[in-house]
Design a protein around this motif. Structure first.
Motif, PDB file in Angstrom:
ATOM      1  N   TYR A 160       0.849  -1.206   0.000  1.00  0.00           N
ATOM      2  CA  TYR A 160       0.000   0.000   0.000  1.00  0.00           C
ATOM      3  C   TYR A 160       0.880   1.250   0.000  1.00  0.00           C
ATOM      4  N   TYR A 161       1.899   1.273   0.868  1.00  0.00           N
ATOM      5  CA  TYR A 161       2.770   2.448   0.939  1.00  0.00           C
ATOM      6  C   TYR A 161       3.548   2.657  -0.364  1.00  0.00           C
TER       7      TYR A 161
ATOM      8  N   LEU B 230      -8.136  -2.476   1.854  1.00  0.00           N
ATOM      9  CA  LEU B 230      -7.739  -2.679   3.247  1.00  0.00           C
ATOM     10  C   LEU B 230      -7.328  -1.386   3.947  1.00  0.00           C
ATOM     11  N   TYR B 231      -6.786  -0.419   3.186  1.00  0.00           N
ATOM     12  CA  TYR B 231      -6.177   0.751   3.823  1.00  0.00           C
ATOM     13  C   TYR B 231      -6.734   2.100   3.380  1.00  0.00           C
ATOM     14  N   VAL B 232      -7.620   2.114   2.399  1.00  0.00           N
ATOM     15  CA  VAL B 232      -8.156   3.384   1.895  1.00  0.00           C
ATOM     16  C   VAL B 232      -9.636   3.497   2.238  1.00  0.00           C
ATOM     17  N   PRO B 233     -10.101   4.646   2.759  1.00  0.00           N
ATOM     18  CA  PRO B 233     -11.525   4.827   3.072  1.00  0.00           C
ATOM     19  C   PRO B 233     -12.418   4.593   1.855  1.00  0.00           C
ATOM     20  N   LYS B 234     -13.605   4.060   2.096  1.00  0.00           N
ATOM     21  CA  LYS B 234     -14.501   3.660   1.006  1.00  0.00           C
ATOM     22  C   LYS B 234     -14.888   4.817   0.089  1.00  0.00           C
ATOM     23  N   LYS B 235     -15.000   6.011   0.654  1.00  0.00           N
ATOM     24  CA  LYS B 235     -15.428   7.154  -0.163  1.00  0.00           C
ATOM     25  C   LYS B 235     -14.458   7.428  -1.308  1.00  0.00           C
TER      26      LYS B 235
ATOM     27  N   PRO C  37      -4.958   5.115   6.209  1.00  0.00           N
ATOM     28  CA  PRO C  37      -5.202   3.830   6.882  1.00  0.00           C
ATOM     29  C   PRO C  37      -5.846   4.000   8.258  1.00  0.00           C
ATOM     30  N   ALA C  38      -5.486   5.102   8.954  1.00  0.00           N
ATOM     31  CA  ALA C  38      -6.090   5.359  10.269  1.00  0.00           C
ATOM     32  C   ALA C  38      -7.581   5.658  10.118  1.00  0.00           C
TER      33      ALA C  38
END
Length: 494
Positions: A106-107, A350-355, A483-484
């Motif tokens: 992801y990074y 897994l790490y990105v908000p759905k929007k 991710p947070a």
């Protein structure tokens, strides 16, 4: 009956052999891959930037070192990664995923996308400058405008092409390919025609080239060290050719041949191009008008070449309009492609908000495009504080050179991880059988890239220094925050 089955078996074997021969016939020659890689990696702008930033012919020593100690091992490492993960379509992110895990992937994907934020903002500026050369034959009127005006025009162009991206226009990929090929061909022709110019027009004013050590060895001062990122940026991008490793005949022997041929062609192009420019431009004049040559060097070279051949600005205008199409079509592709690589990956879920993963009816990541608008648009607006359009272009060249090579760090990290866990993976091609040499190459290239990018941040101009520091910090922070937010989103749903 047995004779019939024997005949059938022989026929099947013959068909299998023929199929294998056809498959081999379709395999790529090593020189073909070298030519493809050359057109992908190299460009005339790299030659001009080297000449401008490193005091003319003094760049030759640095080019030679960069090709031998950085470019060749870099390309060979990419070959091994491409051969090992031949079925992976995600490029660097896929390599990192396989060798280091999904979070690091992801990074890596985020870094690749974030680097393009600066690149995107430079395409609008570059396109308007090319248009000025194509219409007026110079940029005097464009450079005389207030910076607020030129940046407003750049912002309008940028927003328009963001809208184009959201509508999905596939023809732009074809236009970018045509324009890129045209400018590449013209770059090669420039070198050939420049060497023929003294015979065509012997009475024109050419500078003499003095090949003594003083004019070939660089001055190892602060300016030199803080400009090395320009060279790293120039020779980067080899990972784009990784999918073709498996299409070669006998990759183990032929891929290294391709890469050495590529390095030789790039080095010859850089050296001959440097000497060609040395016949045209005095480094002392360049240093006195530095921003002008950084912004307009390629066009000025073609303009002067046209005068040598008594055709006025013909060559320059052809190059300028090819560049207009190339800059604007690349702008759309640079908004769209990295965004799709980031948000379309498995890691994004897994790490990105759905929007941010929302697709519109045209299949574009609409909220992702809005993120590009805010970040790249903010950079365009911030540069309205610079004194003039030439300063904006010079700053973008430097800022790109310190941010874009950061994505190469993941290539070297993935390679070191691959060799560390080499028993888990099978590959028909390896750069070297010696583990210590593989580790040394990977760590060396990682170190060179990181150090050059860090040194490239320094600038005597306070505004440029501020942007060089803030841009990577803001983009890195955003990559850590997403991710947070996703974790909080999942906890709330759960």
């Amino acid at each position: 009956m047995s004779a019939y089955f024997s005949h059938l078996k022989n026929k099947e074997m013959i068909m299998m052999v023929e199929a294998q021969q056809k498959k081999q016939a379709k395999k790529m020659l090593w020189i073909t891959l070298a030519m493809m890689a050359f057109s992908t990696v190299w460009g005339f702008g790299n030659v001009v930037n080297g000449y401008v930033y490193f005091d003319g012919t003094k760049i030759i020593f640095s080019w030679a070192l960069m090709f031998l100690l950085y470019f060749i091992p870099y390309a060979l490492m990419v070959g091994e990664l491409g051969a090992t993960f031949k079925d992976s379509e995600g490029g660097v992110s896929s390599w990192v995923n396989e060798t280091m895990g999904v979070k690091w992937a992801y990074y890596a994907g985020w870094t690749y996308w974030a680097c393009h934020v600066v690149y995107i903002s430079s395409k609008g500026t570059g396109g308007l400058r090319a248009m000025s050369w194509g219409i007026a034959g110079n940029t005097q009127w464009y450079d005389s405008l207030p910076t607020v005006t030129t940046q407003f025009a750049t912002l309008v162009i940028f927003l328009f092409f963001c809208w184009v991206t959201s509508r999905g226009v596939p023809v732009l990929k074809t236009l970018a390919t045509i324009a890129g090929t045209s400018t590449f061909i013209m770059s090669i022709l420039f070198i050939l025609m420049m060497y023929a110019a003294p015979a065509i027009n012997p009475h024109a004013s050419f500078y003499s080239i003095n090949l003594n050590w003083k004019n070939l060895l660089p001055n190892f001062n602060l300016k030199y060290l803080t400009s090395l990122s320009i060279l790293v940026f120039s020779v980067g991008g080899c990972e784009k050719i990784s999918p073709y490793v498996n299409r070669l005949k006998d990759p183990f022997r032929n891929f290294p041949k391709s890469m050495f041929a590529l390095a030789a062609m790039v080095m010859v192009s850089a050296i001959l191009g440097t000497f060609a420019l040395a016949l045209m431009f005095d480094p002392k004049v360049i240093n006195a008008h530095f921003n002008e040559y950084v912004s307009n060097g390629t066009y000025m070279a073609f303009d002067r070449l046209g005068k040598y051949y008594h055709v006025g600005g013909l060559f320059m205008k052809i190059y300028a309009w090819c560049n207009v199409i190339g800059q604007f079509s690349t702008l759309v592709l640079s908004i769209d492609a990295p965004l799709r690589m980031l948000l379309g990956s498995r890691e994004a879920k897994l790490y990105v908000p759905k929007k941010l993963l929302k697709l519109n009816k045209h299949g574009a990541y609409i909220n992702g495009i809005w993120m590009v608008v805010i970040l790249s648009g903010g950079l365009i607006v911030a540069q309205a504080l610079l004194p003039n359009a030439q300063a904006v272009m010079a700053q973008l060249v430097k800022l790109n050179s310190t941010t874009m090579p950061l994505r190469y760090l993941w290539v070297f990290a993935a390679y070191v991880a691959l060799r560390k866990h080499q028993k888990q993976f099978k590959s028909f091609y390896k750069m070297t059988k010696h583990q210590w040499l593989a580790y040394t190459a990977g760590i060396w290239c990682f170190f060179v890239t990181a150090i050059c990018c860090l040194m490239g941040i320094y600038s005597t101009d306070p505004m440029t220094l501020l942007l060089n520091i803030l841009t990577p910090i803001v983009l890195t922070a955003l990559g850590l925050i997403l991710p947070a937010i996703k974790k909080h989103e999942d906890a709330r749903i759960g």
